[in-house]
Structure formats: structure tokens, C-alpha cells
Motif scaffolding. Sequence first.
Motif, PDB file in Angstrom:
ATOM      1  N   LEU A   1      15.181  35.367  48.082  1.00 53.33           N
ATOM      2  CA  LEU A   1      15.129  35.966  49.410  1.00 53.33           C
ATOM      3  C   LEU A   1      16.393  35.692  50.211  1.00 53.33           C
ATOM      4  CD1 LEU A   1      11.450  35.140  50.511  1.00 53.33           C
ATOM      5  CD2 LEU A   1      12.373  37.391  49.928  1.00 53.33           C
ATOM      6  N   SER A   2      17.259  34.844  49.675  1.00 54.76           N
ATOM      7  CA  SER A   2      18.468  34.437  50.395  1.00 54.76           C
ATOM      8  C   SER A   2      19.472  35.585  50.506  1.00 54.76           C
ATOM      9  CB  SER A   2      19.132  33.248  49.684  1.00 54.76           C
ATOM     10  OG  SER A   2      18.248  32.148  49.619  1.00 54.76           O
ATOM     11  N   ASN A   3      20.178  35.610  51.638  1.00 57.32           N
ATOM     12  CA  ASN A   3      21.183  36.644  51.884  1.00 57.32           C
ATOM     13  C   ASN A   3      22.615  36.135  51.858  1.00 57.32           C
ATOM     14  OD1 ASN A   3      19.396  38.813  52.200  1.00 57.32           O
ATOM     15  ND2 ASN A   3      19.021  38.289  54.346  1.00 57.32           N
ATOM     16  N   ASP A   4      22.794  34.809  51.894  1.00 58.45           N
ATOM     17  CA  ASP A   4      24.148  34.265  51.846  1.00 58.45           C
ATOM     18  C   ASP A   4      24.122  32.904  51.178  1.00 58.45           C
ATOM     19  OD1 ASP A   4      23.443  32.265  53.795  1.00 58.45           O
ATOM     20  OD2 ASP A   4      23.785  33.725  55.378  1.00 58.45           O
ATOM     21  N   GLN A   5      25.288  32.283  51.060  1.00 63.97           N
ATOM     22  CA  GLN A   5      25.395  31.034  50.321  1.00 63.97           C
ATOM     23  C   GLN A   5      24.674  29.880  51.015  1.00 63.97           C
ATOM     24  OE1 GLN A   5      29.409  29.636  50.057  1.00 63.97           O
ATOM     25  NE2 GLN A   5      29.827  29.820  52.249  1.00 63.97           N
ATOM     26  N   TRP A   6      24.610  29.918  52.357  1.00 61.57           N
ATOM     27  CA  TRP A   6      23.929  28.853  53.073  1.00 61.57           C
ATOM     28  C   TRP A   6      22.431  28.894  52.814  1.00 61.57           C
ATOM     29  CZ3 TRP A   6      26.763  25.066  54.833  1.00 61.57           C
ATOM     30  CH2 TRP A   6      28.095  25.318  55.162  1.00 61.57           C
ATOM     31  N   GLU A   7      21.879  30.099  52.805  1.00 66.04           N
ATOM     32  CA  GLU A   7      20.459  30.242  52.506  1.00 66.04           C
ATOM     33  C   GLU A   7      20.173  29.879  51.054  1.00 66.04           C
ATOM     34  OE1 GLU A   7      19.185  34.122  53.646  1.00 66.04           O
ATOM     35  OE2 GLU A   7      19.554  33.786  55.785  1.00 66.04           O
ATOM     36  N   GLU A   8      21.070  30.252  50.164  1.00 64.51           N
ATOM     37  CA  GLU A   8      20.899  29.901  48.755  1.00 64.51           C
ATOM     38  C   GLU A   8      20.942  28.389  48.549  1.00 64.51           C
ATOM     39  OE1 GLU A   8      23.941  31.966  46.673  1.00 64.51           O
ATOM     40  OE2 GLU A   8      22.913  33.913  46.716  1.00 64.51           O
ATOM     41  N   THR A   9      21.907  27.741  49.186  1.00 64.45           N
ATOM     42  CA  THR A   9      22.034  26.290  49.051  1.00 64.45           C
ATOM     43  C   THR A   9      20.813  25.578  49.625  1.00 64.45           C
ATOM     44  OG1 THR A   9      24.449  26.435  49.197  1.00 64.45           O
ATOM     45  CG2 THR A   9      23.447  24.282  49.647  1.00 64.45           C
ATOM     46  N   SER A  10      20.367  26.035  50.788  1.00 63.94           N
ATOM     47  CA  SER A  10      19.186  25.433  51.412  1.00 63.94           C
ATOM     48  C   SER A  10      17.951  25.625  50.540  1.00 63.94           C
ATOM     49  CB  SER A  10      18.951  26.041  52.798  1.00 63.94           C
ATOM     50  OG  SER A  10      20.027  25.760  53.661  1.00 63.94           O
TER      51      SER A  10
END
Length: 229
Positions: free
Chosen positions: A42-51
Motif C-alpha cells: 500500500l506504500s506510495n514512497d520510500q518512507w512508507e515502504e521503510t516504515s
Amino acid sequence: MNNRAPANKRYQPTEYEHAANCATHALWIIPSIMGGVLLYFLSNDQWEETSAWLYGAGLSSLFTISTAFHIITWKKSHLRSVEHCFHMCDRIVIYFFIAASYTPWLTLRELGPWAAHMRWVVWVMASGGTTYVFFFHERYKVIELVCYTAMGVFPALVVLSMTDRAGLYELLVGGGCYVLGMVFFKSDGVVPFAHAIWHLFVAMGAGIHYYAIWKYLYTPVNQQTSTAR
């Protein structure tokens, strides 16, 4: 249940309590892994992916290591050193689970200049807890409980200061589950299946927090308002 253990020894569960201790966390291993994967996709960017990766790893590790420890404890016989190692890991993973649970909120929500430092402070606290376990494992149980409580509460002061308050109710309810569960965490030998009941409170708290992270940080409507970094 068996008799309460002396202050310097661990409680020895009955066979039924051993089985309950294993089952109450084993049931959540696969859902926790799937939940972390869902957030990642569901992530849209690297910060969401990392989190998502950190949170999913912390969540699934909590249930996996806890289950492994209780299985080894149940079937140990001669595996004393392995049991001790997994017991330390079981304690250590709690610190990293707490840090991982805060990471999405501290990373994906807008924070003030001072509060933003908590993004890395929680991981320093987790590392400090790990060091404590290595040197003082099971030596000062009350201090250990205070450390867990402090790490669970201190970052919450930053989260409560966020401008966007969506999800705070769920965070408080989930935190309440952990606090109530701690009563049973210290009640082995007093309340039958106390540790398994503690596991259920952990599962409830984790489930409520996961729902809040999914709903308020990773659904399309709310992702637009997550402006952290």
C-alpha cells in the motif's frame, strides 16, 4: 497452575499453560507477516515502504520469537543454553517491537523540530534495552518492567502532540490493552493461565494499533495528509 516462583526464579507453567502460551502467539504469526506485506504494497514512497518494513518485521518477530521460546521451554529437557538464548531474544524483541510500532507515526506524520528527533530516539532506547538484557537479564525484574513501560509511554507524548489527531483514540485503547495485560504478566502462579492471558492482551493491543496504522496512514485518503519527513 503451579505454585508461584521465588523472586530469583522463573515460574514453571503446567502442561496446559505451556500449550496456551504457545498457541496464543503462534496464531498471529502468519497474520502479522501478511499485515506487514499489505502495508508494504500500500506504500506510495520510500518512507512508507521503510516504515511498513520495520513495523511488519517488529510485529511478526514479536509473535515468532515468543512462540519459539515457549515451544523450547515446553519441550526443553536438555536445551538449557538454547532456552536461555531464546528467553533473552524474547525480552529484546519487545523493545524493538515498541520502537517499530511508533515508527510509522513518527515517520509519516508531521512533527515539530524537537519531536522529530524521537524518530531515532526510540531506536536508541531499543538498543539500550538490548544492552540491559545482555548484562542484567532476569536480574532486576521490576527495573525491566519499568524500562518497558517508560519506552512505551515516553514516545507517546510526542505522538499526542501531532497536529493531525486521527488515530489517537485507537492508540490509547491499544496502549490500554498493554497496560491491563501487564497485570497478568506479573501474575504467574496467582492467576491460572496468566501468561497466556497476557499474550491475548498483547495480541489485542497490537491488532488495534495495526488497524490504526492501516486506516490512518496507509489508506489512500489518509496517505494524502501524511506529510512527514
